[in-house]
Design a protein around this motif. Structure first.
Motif, PDB file in Angstrom:
ATOM      1  N   LEU A 267      12.970   9.674  55.777  1.00 50.91           N
ATOM      2  CA  LEU A 267      11.522   9.828  55.693  1.00 50.91           C
ATOM      3  C   LEU A 267      10.911   9.934  57.080  1.00 50.91           C
ATOM      4  O   LEU A 267      11.316   9.229  58.007  1.00 50.91           O
ATOM      5  N   GLN A 268       9.935  10.793  57.216  1.00 52.34           N
ATOM      6  CA  GLN A 268       9.139  10.897  58.431  1.00 52.34           C
ATOM      7  C   GLN A 268       7.690  10.561  58.077  1.00 52.34           C
ATOM      8  O   GLN A 268       7.247  10.822  56.957  1.00 52.34           O
ATOM      9  N   TYR A 269       6.960  10.010  59.041  1.00 52.23           N
ATOM     10  CA  TYR A 269       5.625   9.504  58.751  1.00 52.23           C
ATOM     11  C   TYR A 269       4.584  10.089  59.688  1.00 52.23           C
ATOM     12  O   TYR A 269       4.891  10.477  60.823  1.00 52.23           O
ATOM     13  N   VAL A 270       3.353  10.122  59.190  1.00 48.46           N
ATOM     14  CA  VAL A 270       2.207  10.519  60.000  1.00 48.46           C
ATOM     15  C   VAL A 270       1.072   9.534  59.735  1.00 48.46           C
ATOM     16  O   VAL A 270       0.992   8.940  58.657  1.00 48.46           O
ATOM     17  N   GLU A 271       0.209   9.365  60.721  1.00 44.88           N
ATOM     18  CA  GLU A 271      -0.919   8.444  60.565  1.00 44.88           C
ATOM     19  C   GLU A 271      -2.034   9.104  59.774  1.00 44.88           C
ATOM     20  O   GLU A 271      -2.358  10.268  59.983  1.00 44.88           O
ATOM     21  N   GLN A 272      -2.617   8.342  58.855  1.00 43.81           N
ATOM     22  CA  GLN A 272      -3.759   8.801  58.076  1.00 43.81           C
ATOM     23  C   GLN A 272      -4.890   7.787  58.241  1.00 43.81           C
ATOM     24  O   GLN A 272      -4.656   6.578  58.248  1.00 43.81           O
ATOM     25  N   SER A 273      -6.104   8.281  58.357  1.00 43.48           N
ATOM     26  CA  SER A 273      -7.275   7.424  58.500  1.00 43.48           C
ATOM     27  C   SER A 273      -8.117   7.488  57.235  1.00 43.48           C
ATOM     28  O   SER A 273      -8.252   8.553  56.610  1.00 43.48           O
ATOM     29  N   PHE A 274      -8.712   6.364  56.861  1.00 41.20           N
ATOM     30  CA  PHE A 274      -9.546   6.295  55.667  1.00 41.20           C
ATOM     31  C   PHE A 274     -10.485   5.109  55.813  1.00 41.20           C
ATOM     32  O   PHE A 274     -10.775   4.692  56.928  1.00 41.20           O
ATOM     33  N   GLY A 275     -10.988   4.571  54.714  1.00 41.38           N
ATOM     34  CA  GLY A 275     -11.974   3.499  54.791  1.00 41.38           C
ATOM     35  C   GLY A 275     -13.369   4.076  54.916  1.00 41.38           C
ATOM     36  O   GLY A 275     -13.697   5.097  54.308  1.00 41.38           O
ATOM     37  N   THR A 276     -14.207   3.447  55.741  1.00 40.41           N
ATOM     38  CA  THR A 276     -15.567   3.926  55.969  1.00 40.41           C
ATOM     39  C   THR A 276     -15.795   4.089  57.466  1.00 40.41           C
ATOM     40  O   THR A 276     -14.998   3.628  58.278  1.00 40.41           O
ATOM     41  N   SER A 277     -16.897   4.739  57.814  1.00 44.83           N
ATOM     42  CA  SER A 277     -17.205   4.907  59.232  1.00 44.83           C
ATOM     43  C   SER A 277     -17.463   3.570  59.904  1.00 44.83           C
ATOM     44  O   SER A 277     -17.161   3.392  61.088  1.00 44.83           O
ATOM     45  N   ALA A 278     -18.004   2.614  59.160  1.00 43.09           N
ATOM     46  CA  ALA A 278     -18.269   1.288  59.718  1.00 43.09           C
ATOM     47  C   ALA A 278     -17.005   0.445  59.796  1.00 43.09           C
ATOM     48  O   ALA A 278     -16.872  -0.400  60.689  1.00 43.09           O
ATOM     49  N   GLU A 279     -16.087   0.660  58.864  1.00 44.27           N
ATOM     50  CA  GLU A 279     -14.839  -0.100  58.819  1.00 44.27           C
ATOM     51  C   GLU A 279     -13.672   0.866  58.627  1.00 44.27           C
ATOM     52  O   GLU A 279     -13.103   0.977  57.544  1.00 44.27           O
ATOM     53  N   PRO A 280     -13.298   1.582  59.676  1.00 46.39           N
ATOM     54  CA  PRO A 280     -12.186   2.530  59.562  1.00 46.39           C
ATOM     55  C   PRO A 280     -10.849   1.812  59.429  1.00 46.39           C
ATOM     56  O   PRO A 280     -10.619   0.780  60.048  1.00 46.39           O
ATOM     57  N   VAL A 281      -9.981   2.372  58.617  1.00 44.38           N
ATOM     58  CA  VAL A 281      -8.641   1.827  58.381  1.00 44.38           C
ATOM     59  C   VAL A 281      -7.656   2.969  58.570  1.00 44.38           C
ATOM     60  O   VAL A 281      -7.956   4.131  58.297  1.00 44.38           O
ATOM     61  N   SER A 282      -6.464   2.639  59.044  1.00 47.70           N
ATOM     62  CA  SER A 282      -5.425   3.655  59.177  1.00 47.70           C
ATOM     63  C   SER A 282      -4.069   3.046  58.847  1.00 47.70           C
ATOM     64  O   SER A 282      -3.880   1.835  58.932  1.00 47.70           O
ATOM     65  N   ALA A 283      -3.140   3.907  58.476  1.00 48.75           N
ATOM     66  CA  ALA A 283      -1.753   3.516  58.211  1.00 48.75           C
ATOM     67  C   ALA A 283      -0.917   4.782  58.214  1.00 48.75           C
ATOM     68  O   ALA A 283      -1.447   5.894  58.087  1.00 48.75           O
ATOM     69  N   GLU A 284       0.379   4.627  58.353  1.00 46.21           N
ATOM     70  CA  GLU A 284       1.270   5.778  58.333  1.00 46.21           C
ATOM     71  C   GLU A 284       1.864   5.964  56.943  1.00 46.21           C
ATOM     72  O   GLU A 284       2.334   4.999  56.324  1.00 46.21           O
ATOM     73  N   VAL A 285       1.842   7.215  56.480  1.00 45.34           N
ATOM     74  CA  VAL A 285       2.375   7.574  55.162  1.00 45.34           C
ATOM     75  C   VAL A 285       3.367   8.715  55.358  1.00 45.34           C
ATOM     76  O   VAL A 285       3.393   9.353  56.419  1.00 45.34           O
TER      77      VAL A 285
END
Length: 209
Positions: free
Chosen positions: A64-82
């Protein structure tokens, strides 16, 4: 006595008969569809174009290879690799990333909860109404279970509830889904998403429940 023309005609008819017999055998092998001789058999996902390595025995964790994805809200941004190549079916505070074949997915819920991870594990177990539900484990804020989908057959889910305050509240849920034979790959995706998760800490947050 057959003329050369008649002999040629008989040879042509014999060749057509053999061709029809072979064609019929191909149709039988491929479920009656004459154009599916080179298609992937049901239940086995081809890695070609999917971006996700797989064999007939399940999703392969070591490729598996992964890339970072950003989500959440503009006030509380969250990211993780999928996994690379997986596309977001929805975004915001509850994004879901699905592989091109639709067999595997990883979903995040960043809304948070005032309930502990263990409480949410118990609540999730009670909420599942799928036939053939079997809970394999419910340790450390993670529920691992299998069930039977009426359309896709046997399925496996792993739901993890992550706390940032020693288990008092829950900040994020990560759920991965696939087939039972994909367990190694699904666990790898869940662990990688957990390890790469970046979420802002707000001491004055207002969690919904």
């Amino acid at each position: 006595m057959l003329t050369p023309r008649h002999q040629a005609l008989l040879m042509t008819l014999a060749g057509m008969t053999v061709g029809v017999a072979v064609f019929g055998a191909v149709v039988a092998v491929n479920g009656g569809n004459p154009f599916s001789a080179h298609e992937t058999p049901a239940g086995i996902v081809s890695p070609a174009g999917s971006g996700t390595p797989s064999r007939g025995d399940g999703l392969q964790a070591d490729q598996l290879q992964y890339v970072e994805q950003s989500f959440g809200t503009s006030a509380e941004p969250v990211s993780a690799e999928v996994p690379a190549g997986w596309k977001s079916a929805q975004d915001g505070t509850r994004p879901k990333f699905v592989d091109p074949t639709g067999v595997w997915q990883v979903r995040f819920d960043t809304r948070g909860s005032k309930q502990s991870p263990d409480q949410l594990v118990a609540a999730r177990e009670r909420s599942i109404r799928e036939p053939g539900l079997t809970v394999l484990s419910r340790d450390n804020g993670t529920l691992v279970y299998t069930y039977t989908d009426t359309t896709r057959g046997p399925r496996m889910g792993l739901s993890r509830f992550i706390s940032l305050d020693d288990g008092r509240n829950t900040a994020v849920e990560i759920t991965v889904g696939g087939r039972p034979q994909d367990e190694a790959g699904l666990r790898a995706i869940l662990e990688h998403a957990t390890e790469t998760l970046e979420i802002p800490v707000d001491d004055n947050d207002d969690r919904p429940n």
